[in-house]
Design an enzyme around this catalytic site. Structure first.
Site, PDB file in Angstrom:
ATOM      1  N   ASN A   9     -17.449  33.688 -17.700  1.00 39.49           N
ATOM      2  CA  ASN A   9     -18.395  33.307 -18.746  1.00 39.49           C
ATOM      3  C   ASN A   9     -18.752  34.569 -19.514  1.00 39.49           C
ATOM      4  O   ASN A   9     -19.458  35.424 -18.998  1.00 39.49           O
ATOM      5  CB  ASN A   9     -19.643  32.686 -18.086  1.00 39.49           C
ATOM      6  CG  ASN A   9     -20.724  32.341 -19.082  1.00 39.49           C
ATOM      7  OD1 ASN A   9     -20.516  32.409 -20.297  1.00 39.49           O
ATOM      8  ND2 ASN A   9     -21.887  31.966 -18.577  1.00 39.49           N
ATOM      9  N   TRP A  10     -18.212  34.676 -20.716  1.00 33.60           N
ATOM     10  CA  TRP A  10     -18.447  35.890 -21.512  1.00 33.60           C
ATOM     11  C   TRP A  10     -19.831  35.902 -22.159  1.00 33.60           C
ATOM     12  O   TRP A  10     -20.224  36.909 -22.747  1.00 33.60           O
ATOM     13  CB  TRP A  10     -17.350  36.037 -22.594  1.00 33.60           C
ATOM     14  CG  TRP A  10     -16.057  36.587 -22.049  1.00 33.60           C
ATOM     15  CD1 TRP A  10     -15.682  36.625 -20.738  1.00 33.60           C
ATOM     16  CD2 TRP A  10     -14.986  37.195 -22.796  1.00 33.60           C
ATOM     17  NE1 TRP A  10     -14.438  37.205 -20.630  1.00 33.60           N
ATOM     18  CE2 TRP A  10     -13.988  37.570 -21.876  1.00 33.60           C
ATOM     19  CE3 TRP A  10     -14.765  37.443 -24.151  1.00 33.60           C
ATOM     20  CZ2 TRP A  10     -12.799  38.189 -22.262  1.00 33.60           C
ATOM     21  CZ3 TRP A  10     -13.585  38.051 -24.538  1.00 33.60           C
ATOM     22  CH2 TRP A  10     -12.606  38.427 -23.604  1.00 33.60           C
ATOM     23  N   LYS A  11     -20.537  34.771 -22.083  1.00 35.66           N
ATOM     24  CA  LYS A  11     -21.883  34.690 -22.687  1.00 35.66           C
ATOM     25  C   LYS A  11     -21.828  35.203 -24.140  1.00 35.66           C
ATOM     26  O   LYS A  11     -20.857  34.940 -24.832  1.00 35.66           O
ATOM     27  CB  LYS A  11     -22.893  35.447 -21.824  1.00 35.66           C
ATOM     28  CG  LYS A  11     -22.834  34.999 -20.358  1.00 35.66           C
ATOM     29  CD  LYS A  11     -23.940  35.544 -19.497  1.00 35.66           C
ATOM     30  CE  LYS A  11     -23.773  35.001 -18.076  1.00 35.66           C
ATOM     31  NZ  LYS A  11     -24.844  35.440 -17.171  1.00 35.66           N
ATOM     32  N   HIS A  94     -26.199  25.822 -18.239  1.00 34.09           N
ATOM     33  CA  HIS A  94     -26.357  27.165 -17.653  1.00 34.09           C
ATOM     34  C   HIS A  94     -27.845  27.514 -17.618  1.00 34.09           C
ATOM     35  O   HIS A  94     -28.598  27.147 -18.527  1.00 34.09           O
ATOM     36  CB  HIS A  94     -25.580  28.196 -18.479  1.00 34.09           C
ATOM     37  CG  HIS A  94     -25.490  29.520 -17.794  1.00 34.09           C
ATOM     38  ND1 HIS A  94     -26.540  30.415 -17.800  1.00 34.09           N
ATOM     39  CD2 HIS A  94     -24.500  30.083 -17.057  1.00 34.09           C
ATOM     40  CE1 HIS A  94     -26.185  31.479 -17.076  1.00 34.09           C
ATOM     41  NE2 HIS A  94     -24.957  31.305 -16.624  1.00 34.09           N
ATOM     42  N   GLU A  96     -29.382  30.078 -18.334  1.00 31.58           N
ATOM     43  CA  GLU A  96     -29.867  30.786 -19.525  1.00 31.58           C
ATOM     44  C   GLU A  96     -30.158  29.805 -20.652  1.00 31.58           C
ATOM     45  O   GLU A  96     -31.087  30.005 -21.447  1.00 31.58           O
ATOM     46  CB  GLU A  96     -28.837  31.848 -19.947  1.00 31.58           C
ATOM     47  CG  GLU A  96     -28.864  33.023 -18.967  1.00 31.58           C
ATOM     48  CD  GLU A  96     -27.564  33.794 -18.834  1.00 31.58           C
ATOM     49  OE1 GLU A  96     -26.659  33.612 -19.672  1.00 31.58           O
ATOM     50  OE2 GLU A  96     -27.456  34.580 -17.882  1.00 31.58           O
ATOM     51  N   GLU A 163     -25.505  28.249  -9.148  1.00 30.79           N
ATOM     52  CA  GLU A 163     -25.826  29.635  -9.502  1.00 30.79           C
ATOM     53  C   GLU A 163     -27.319  29.866  -9.317  1.00 30.79           C
ATOM     54  O   GLU A 163     -28.124  29.534 -10.204  1.00 30.79           O
ATOM     55  CB  GLU A 163     -25.486  29.898 -10.973  1.00 30.79           C
ATOM     56  CG  GLU A 163     -24.034  29.655 -11.322  1.00 30.79           C
ATOM     57  CD  GLU A 163     -23.664  30.353 -12.627  1.00 30.79           C
ATOM     58  OE1 GLU A 163     -22.823  31.252 -12.575  1.00 30.79           O
ATOM     59  OE2 GLU A 163     -24.244  30.015 -13.671  1.00 30.79           O
ATOM     60  N   GLY A 169     -26.720  38.156 -12.852  1.00 27.81           N
ATOM     61  CA  GLY A 169     -26.868  39.397 -13.608  1.00 27.81           C
ATOM     62  C   GLY A 169     -27.786  40.414 -12.946  1.00 27.81           C
ATOM     63  O   GLY A 169     -28.174  41.393 -13.568  1.00 27.81           O
ATOM     64  N   SER A 208     -23.560  37.239  -9.732  1.00 30.13           N
ATOM     65  CA  SER A 208     -23.135  38.585  -9.329  1.00 30.13           C
ATOM     66  C   SER A 208     -21.873  38.598  -8.459  1.00 30.13           C
ATOM     67  O   SER A 208     -21.734  39.435  -7.570  1.00 30.13           O
ATOM     68  CB  SER A 208     -24.283  39.327  -8.622  1.00 30.13           C
ATOM     69  OG  SER A 208     -25.389  39.457  -9.508  1.00 30.13           O
ATOM     70  N   GLY A 229     -19.992  36.049 -14.552  1.00 35.24           N
ATOM     71  CA  GLY A 229     -20.443  36.558 -15.845  1.00 35.24           C
ATOM     72  C   GLY A 229     -19.925  37.960 -16.095  1.00 35.24           C
ATOM     73  O   GLY A 229     -18.806  38.175 -16.554  1.00 35.24           O
ATOM     74  N   GLY A 230     -20.741  38.950 -15.742  1.00 34.12           N
ATOM     75  CA  GLY A 230     -20.431  40.352 -16.039  1.00 34.12           C
ATOM     76  C   GLY A 230     -19.026  40.782 -15.648  1.00 34.12           C
ATOM     77  O   GLY A 230     -18.336  41.466 -16.419  1.00 34.12           O
TER      78      GLY A 230
HETATM   79  P1  PGA Z   1     -23.170  37.205 -13.369  1.00 33.09           P
HETATM   80  O1  PGA Z   1     -23.382  35.843 -14.191  1.00 33.09           O
HETATM   81  O2  PGA Z   1     -21.823  37.085 -12.675  1.00 33.09           O
HETATM   82  O3  PGA Z   1     -23.199  38.297 -14.402  1.00 33.09           O
HETATM   83  O4  PGA Z   1     -24.273  37.286 -12.379  1.00 33.09           O
HETATM   84  C1  PGA Z   1     -23.002  34.619 -13.650  1.00 33.09           C
HETATM   85  C2  PGA Z   1     -23.288  33.514 -14.635  1.00 33.09           C
HETATM   86  O5  PGA Z   1     -24.324  33.543 -15.309  1.00 33.09           O
HETATM   87  O6  PGA Z   1     -22.493  32.554 -14.770  1.00 33.09           O
END
Ligand code: PGA
Length: 248
Positions: A9-11, A94, A96, A163, A169, A208, A229-230
């Site tokens: 997920n590049w957000k 998600h 977020e 998640e 993150g 993470s 994500g990251g």
């Molecule tokens: P993260 O994000 O791997 O940077 O913790 C995961 C996500 O939000 O899908």
């Protein structure tokens, strides 16, 4: 056998210059024969789909869609538009988006219906906050979000990502025991609701995930992959996760 999925997920990250990373990930996906999905900003779907047109094992995902098929919704994108741009999956609900945009389970469920009508596979995200976990409500919250974010009648063509919000993150990963407890409960709830079909819905863990912890997470029962994500932004970070899933 439940399908294994390595999802990124590049957000709100990435421009056309970053698509070189995607090509390297596509090579790894082909070599490892693992379903690999990258959630791109909508601006990158068309150029990515054009770049990857000869490589079949990397799938593109959008990061949201509108529940309606068209209309006066400035700034929003319909599921059909995202499919037309090259997406095969869409990340929905998600945390977020639930936090930044106040998305409710009912809204997520309406988006799931819209996505499926456009042949997009929804990746439905659920997970408790730290407050909810500390109050002892983690399982209750995760199960109720999953139940209410998936419309009745939806079985095949759906992915669920657990998640925990406090692990996204933050560098804090849930322990294998904690992940096992939640994934067991989610699997049981899916089977209770959908019968045998509930056993085949891929359950991803997210929060993470990185190369260093991927193998121990993928060894947990009822973990069928990850939403990352990251560590999905570069091939250097993400390819070892694809490899780890292939080896699990
Ligand atoms: P993260 O994000 O791997 O940077 O913790 C995961 C996500 O939000 O899908």
């Amino acid at each position: 056998m439940v399908e294994k999925i390595a999802a990124g997920n590049w957000k709100m990250n990435g421009t056309v210059a970053d698509l070189a990373e995607l090509s390297k990930m596509a090579n790894a996906a082909d070599r490892c024969m693992v379903e690999t999905v990258i959630g791109l900003p909508a601006t990158l779907l068309v150029p990515a789909a054009t770049d990857l047109s000869n490589q079949s094992d990397l799938r593109l995902a959008a990061q949201d869609c509108h529940a309606n098929a068209s209309g006066a919704h400035t700034g929003d994108l319909a599921a059909d538009m995202l499919a037309d741009a090259g997406a095969e999956y869409v990340i929905l609900g998600h945390s977020e988006r639930r936090m930044d945009h106040g998305e409710t389970d009912a809204q997520v469920a309406a988006k799931v219906t819209a996505a499926r009508a456009s042949d997009l596979t929804p990746i439905v995200c659920i997970g408790e906050t730290l407050e909810q976990r500390e109050a002892g409500d983690a399982l209750k919250v995760a199960i109720s979000q999953m139940t209410n974010s998936i419309p009745d009648g939806t079985t095949a063509g759906l992915v669920v990502a657990y998640e925990p919000v406090w692990a996204i993150g933050t560098g804090k990963t849930a322990t294998p025991d904690l992940i096992a407890e939640v994934h067991n409960a989610l699997r049981a709830a899916l089977i209770e609701r959908f019968g045998d079909d509930g056993a085949d819905i891929p359950l991803l863990y997210g929060g993470s995930v990185k190369a260093a912890n991927a193998a121990e997470i993928f060894a947990v029962e009822h973990v069928n992959g990850a939403l990352v994500g990251g560590a999905s932004l570069t091939a250097e970070a993400f390819v070892p996760i694809i490899e780890s899933l292939a080896a699990s």
